[in-house]
Design a protein around this motif. Structure first.
Motif, mmCIF file in Angstrom:
data_model
loop_
_atom_site.group_PDB
_atom_site.id
_atom_site.type_symbol
_atom_site.label_atom_id
_atom_site.label_comp_id
_atom_site.label_asym_id
_atom_site.label_seq_id
_atom_site.Cartn_x
_atom_site.Cartn_y
_atom_site.Cartn_z
ATOM 1 N N GLU A 131 0.843 -1.190 0.000
ATOM 2 C CA GLU A 131 0.000 0.000 0.000
ATOM 3 C C GLU A 131 0.878 1.239 0.000
ATOM 4 O O GLU A 131 2.018 1.221 0.470
ATOM 5 N N GLY A 132 0.332 2.319 -0.554
ATOM 6 C CA GLY A 132 1.066 3.574 -0.588
ATOM 7 C C GLY A 132 1.334 4.029 -2.005
ATOM 8 O O GLY A 132 0.652 3.629 -2.947
ATOM 9 N N GLY A 133 2.343 4.882 -2.149
ATOM 10 C CA GLY A 133 2.692 5.417 -3.458
ATOM 11 C C GLY A 133 3.312 6.792 -3.304
ATOM 12 O O GLY A 133 3.872 7.134 -2.262
ATOM 13 N N ALA A 134 3.204 7.582 -4.361
ATOM 14 C CA ALA A 134 3.789 8.923 -4.347
ATOM 15 C C ALA A 134 2.945 9.872 -5.176
ATOM 16 O O ALA A 134 2.358 9.480 -6.189
ATOM 17 N N LEU A 135 2.888 11.118 -4.730
ATOM 18 C CA LEU A 135 2.290 12.200 -5.504
ATOM 19 C C LEU A 135 3.365 13.245 -5.784
ATOM 20 O O LEU A 135 4.224 13.517 -4.934
ATOM 21 N N LEU A 136 3.326 13.786 -6.985
ATOM 22 C CA LEU A 136 4.335 14.720 -7.460
ATOM 23 C C LEU A 136 3.671 16.032 -7.865
ATOM 24 O O LEU A 136 2.541 16.030 -8.365
#
Length: 404
Positions: A231-236
């Motif tokens: 789970e999770g990730g990244a926003l840019l």
């Protein structure tokens, strides 16, 4: 002249680190966030390991009014967006509201929220189902909640192409910047580690059933038997290079190229589409293969899919012709959030002059890859290729380049 689109902010929520600093320190050192599931009892399921984000309490970061209406996925995304904007030095209240937008991806939507409301429905009745169920489960909810929280009324959307979606979202954001939108928050955060979500993932028949965290997710290894979800990730934060320079923003690097293809029908005899996606991304970036310093692999850990990916990389770069890494071996596959996290890792690798490792893997020689294993490799990283594939035939590739 084509507008250069750059990244000025990163917001990361990852199983091996909450926030950019913790994530990168863990990734550099090879620290894994994979372990036995704690969010529910996995004993009755054949797969019992996942990359969970430890120590995340949404109430520490978000107002209480948001908690009853949001899934864990959305809470993580809202916090990642806050961190990305802060990292970029952007105060949304000071930016024209129609000059900002949000483009995210989602693989499964708010599964955990939906499961809870279904349980209420069958155990207590329809009057106990939250009105927030109407949107909290939806694929587009992260884009919606981020835009509402930050007053962003410019172009916004969601892309649904399974695990390729995170790259497709960033590419769509780049298009919107080139069309004149001042700033776009883009990337993806997924989270569906709950019984309902787990059954759905098991149905794909690609999950590892190993109970040993260090032997469960082994892409390009002869012992590969499926992946571990996470789970999770990244926003840019994406802006035009000109706008970033005008406000004196820190620039991590450029989204330089993009390519996407779809695999042919099984049994057609036509080749898979990943190689073509790579070539399209390189052409878009105006780079030749020798100019790419590292490939962040999709790393399916399914022998046939690993073979296809390795073949595509060899066909473009030559046998052992480029360094390859899969830091997602420390987090599990985060579905639509995985590739944006790899984009963030690529930018951080450029800053530090190193390639993060692939952990626990003993590369099988038949793949013919220069896989970075065990420990980080010191290297000048000026450009990187990030690959992602979605179930059913999606292929996406993004080239990123260091700030000039």
């Amino acid at each position: 002249m084509t507008t250069s689109v750059v990244v000025t902010g990163l917001g990361i929520t990852s199983p091996n680190g909450l926030g950019t600093q913790d994530f990168w320190a863990a990734t550099r050192s090879g620290k894994s966030g994979i372990g036995r599931i704690t969010r529910f009892d996995p004993a009755q399921y054949p797969a019992r390991l996942a990359g969970e984000i430890p120590g995340f309490a949404a109430s520490d970061h978000l107002p209480s009014r948001l908690l009853p209406q949001t899934d864990r996925m959305t809470r993580l995304a809202l916090v990642a967006a806050d961190w990305a904007l802060a990292d970029a030095g952007v105060r949304p209240a000071e930016v024209p509201e129609f000059g900002m937008g949000v483009v995210t991806a989602s693989s499964s939507g708010g599964f955990e929220f939906g499961q809870g409301e279904l349980q209420n429905l069958w155990s207590q009745g329809s009057q106990y189902v939250s009105a927030y169920q109407s949107f909290a489960w939806f694929y587009a909810v992260n884009s919606g909640q981020i835009s509402i929280r930050n007053g962003m009324k410019g172009p916004s959307s969601v892309v649904v192409s399974d695990q390729a979606g995170g790259l497709d979202a960033v590419a769509q954001a780049r298009r919107q910047i080139r069309r004149g939108t001042g700033l776009i928050v883009s990337g993806a955060v997924d989270a569906s580690i709950c019984p309902w979500g787990w059954v759905a993932q098991l149905a794909g028949e690609r999950l590892s059933t190993s109970e040993e965290p260090t032997r469960a997710y082994l892409p390009f290894d002869s012992a590969a038997r499926g992946h571990v979800p996470g789970e999770g990730g990244a926003l840019l934060v994406l802006e035009s290079a000109e706008a970033a320079r005008a406000r004196g923003a820190r620039v991590y690097g450029e989204i330089a190229g993009y390519g996407a293809t779809f695999d042919p029908k099984p049994g057609s005899g036509r080749p898979p589409g990943l190689r073509k996606a790579i070539e399209l991304a390189l052409d878009d970036a105006r780079l030749t293969p020798p100019e790419v310093d590292v490939v962040f692999a999709d790393a399916a850990a399914v022998p046939e899919l690993d073979r296809i990916e390795a073949q595509a990389i060899r066909d473009v770069f030559g046998p052992g012709g480029v360094a390859v890494t899969a830091p997602k071996t420390m987090t599990g596959r985060l579905y639509s959030g995985a590739a944006p996290l790899d984009l963030a890792a690529a930018f951080l690798a450029m800053e530090d002059g190193l390639i993060p490792p692939t952990v626990n893997v003993e590369p099988a020689p038949e793949y013919g890859l220069d896989l970075v294993v065990g420990r980080p490799r010191q290297a000048e990283v000026r450009s990187a290729l990030v690959l992602a594939r979605g179930h059913g035939g999606f292929n996406s590739a993004v080239v990123v380049r260091a700030a000039s």
